[in-house]
Design a protein around this motif. Sequence first.
Motif, PDB file in Angstrom:
ATOM      1  N   LEU A 126       0.851  -1.188   0.000  1.00  0.00           N
ATOM      2  CA  LEU A 126       0.000   0.000   0.000  1.00  0.00           C
ATOM      3  C   LEU A 126       0.884   1.234   0.000  1.00  0.00           C
ATOM      4  O   LEU A 126       1.758   1.374   0.866  1.00  0.00           O
ATOM      5  N   PRO A 127       0.672   2.144  -0.946  1.00  0.00           N
ATOM      6  CA  PRO A 127       1.476   3.375  -0.957  1.00  0.00           C
ATOM      7  C   PRO A 127       1.005   4.322   0.139  1.00  0.00           C
ATOM      8  O   PRO A 127      -0.107   4.207   0.660  1.00  0.00           O
ATOM      9  N   SER A 128       1.838   5.252   0.508  1.00  0.00           N
ATOM     10  CA  SER A 128       1.417   6.284   1.449  1.00  0.00           C
ATOM     11  C   SER A 128       0.343   7.143   0.781  1.00  0.00           C
ATOM     12  O   SER A 128       0.322   7.293  -0.445  1.00  0.00           O
ATOM     13  N   VAL A 129      -0.537   7.705   1.581  1.00  0.00           N
ATOM     14  CA  VAL A 129      -1.635   8.494   1.020  1.00  0.00           C
ATOM     15  C   VAL A 129      -1.974   9.616   1.985  1.00  0.00           C
ATOM     16  O   VAL A 129      -1.922   9.457   3.210  1.00  0.00           O
ATOM     17  N   VAL A 193     -10.708  11.265   3.165  1.00  0.00           N
ATOM     18  CA  VAL A 193     -10.787  11.209   1.714  1.00  0.00           C
ATOM     19  C   VAL A 193      -9.451  11.690   1.167  1.00  0.00           C
ATOM     20  O   VAL A 193      -8.804  12.582   1.737  1.00  0.00           O
ATOM     21  N   THR A 194      -9.020  11.082   0.067  1.00  0.00           N
ATOM     22  CA  THR A 194      -7.722  11.408  -0.510  1.00  0.00           C
ATOM     23  C   THR A 194      -7.720  12.830  -1.060  1.00  0.00           C
ATOM     24  O   THR A 194      -8.653  13.241  -1.755  1.00  0.00           O
ATOM     25  N   VAL A 195      -6.674  13.576  -0.719  1.00  0.00           N
ATOM     26  CA  VAL A 195      -6.546  14.950  -1.201  1.00  0.00           C
ATOM     27  C   VAL A 195      -5.094  15.195  -1.620  1.00  0.00           C
ATOM     28  O   VAL A 195      -4.182  14.478  -1.222  1.00  0.00           O
ATOM     29  N   ALA A 212       3.008   4.125   4.127  1.00  0.00           N
ATOM     30  CA  ALA A 212       2.974   2.967   3.234  1.00  0.00           C
ATOM     31  C   ALA A 212       2.980   1.693   4.073  1.00  0.00           C
ATOM     32  O   ALA A 212       3.466   1.668   5.203  1.00  0.00           O
ATOM     33  N   VAL A 213       2.421   0.646   3.509  1.00  0.00           N
ATOM     34  CA  VAL A 213       2.373  -0.657   4.176  1.00  0.00           C
ATOM     35  C   VAL A 213       3.052  -1.667   3.258  1.00  0.00           C
ATOM     36  O   VAL A 213       2.710  -1.773   2.068  1.00  0.00           O
ATOM     37  N   ASP A 214       4.005  -2.416   3.808  1.00  0.00           N
ATOM     38  CA  ASP A 214       4.760  -3.366   2.990  1.00  0.00           C
ATOM     39  C   ASP A 214       3.890  -4.508   2.471  1.00  0.00           C
ATOM     40  O   ASP A 214       4.063  -4.960   1.337  1.00  0.00           O
ATOM     41  N   ALA A 215       2.964  -4.983   3.293  1.00  0.00           N
ATOM     42  CA  ALA A 215       2.127  -6.117   2.879  1.00  0.00           C
ATOM     43  C   ALA A 215       0.744  -5.991   3.507  1.00  0.00           C
ATOM     44  O   ALA A 215       0.614  -5.802   4.721  1.00  0.00           O
TER      45      ALA A 215
END
Length: 276
Positions: A126-129, A193-195, A212-215
């Motif tokens: 998971l990418p950072s957001v 919500v993504t901004v 971010a999450v590796d897995a």
Amino acid sequence: MFTIGDFARLGRVSVRMLRHYDSIGLLRPASVDPHTGYRYYTADQLRRLNRVIALKELGFTLAQVQAILDDVLDVAELRGMLRLRRAQLEAQVAADTARLAGIGARLRMIETEGRMTTEDVVLKQLPSVRLAELSATARSYQTPDIGPVIQPLYPELFRRLAAAGIQPSGPGIAWYAPAGAADGEAVVVHAGVTVAGDPGAAADVAVVDLPAVDAAATIVHRGSMDEVERSMAVLARWIEEHGYRADGFAREVYLDYCQDDPDNGVTELQLPVRPA
């Protein structure tokens, strides 16, 4: 006049109840035979009996019922008591409705247990957001406790962003964290919500960067979040079968957010995992 037995049958109550009402002064018999002690009631007393039963069914104590019927309370006090009881009953109905929905969801999950498959689970990074978000605390992570907390957050979040002229740049994402309460059950619900950029001050919202999450074991849940347990059960089976361990709470990515029609919602569940 009527004997206590006849009056009890007419009022559809027990003789024992009428004797108790007499002993506490709530409903005295119209007359008592001085020689036999037999109690006698009039037809007009059914009006008071019916009011006693009705007020009892509303949840008032017998002492409160007596105060109401004997005009000990003024109109303002009576109005306040009735409004408070109405609010209590409405809250109870809402809680019972949520509980019934939860039971229905659990039953449907049990009915589909034999047909569950882990083929739709995907392990991915998971990418950072960056999120604009509002948060609140729920009593527990159980669906009946989460739903009423998160549901009003998103409309308010979107209202604030729109008022500030800020457009989301991606889907809504809900995430959860322990509230640090003594009992360990409460969770902080983050409705985000993504901004792009930093709209925090302008929109009166918090801005957080989810790392971010590796897995993460992920699955797409289709339908109301009231029935998310069935998808979580699939994730649990996949995690166990593949030698992983869950690492915290699942994120909820609302691919198709349908507040007015939750049965058509599409949500990706993203549960961080690590090797067992």
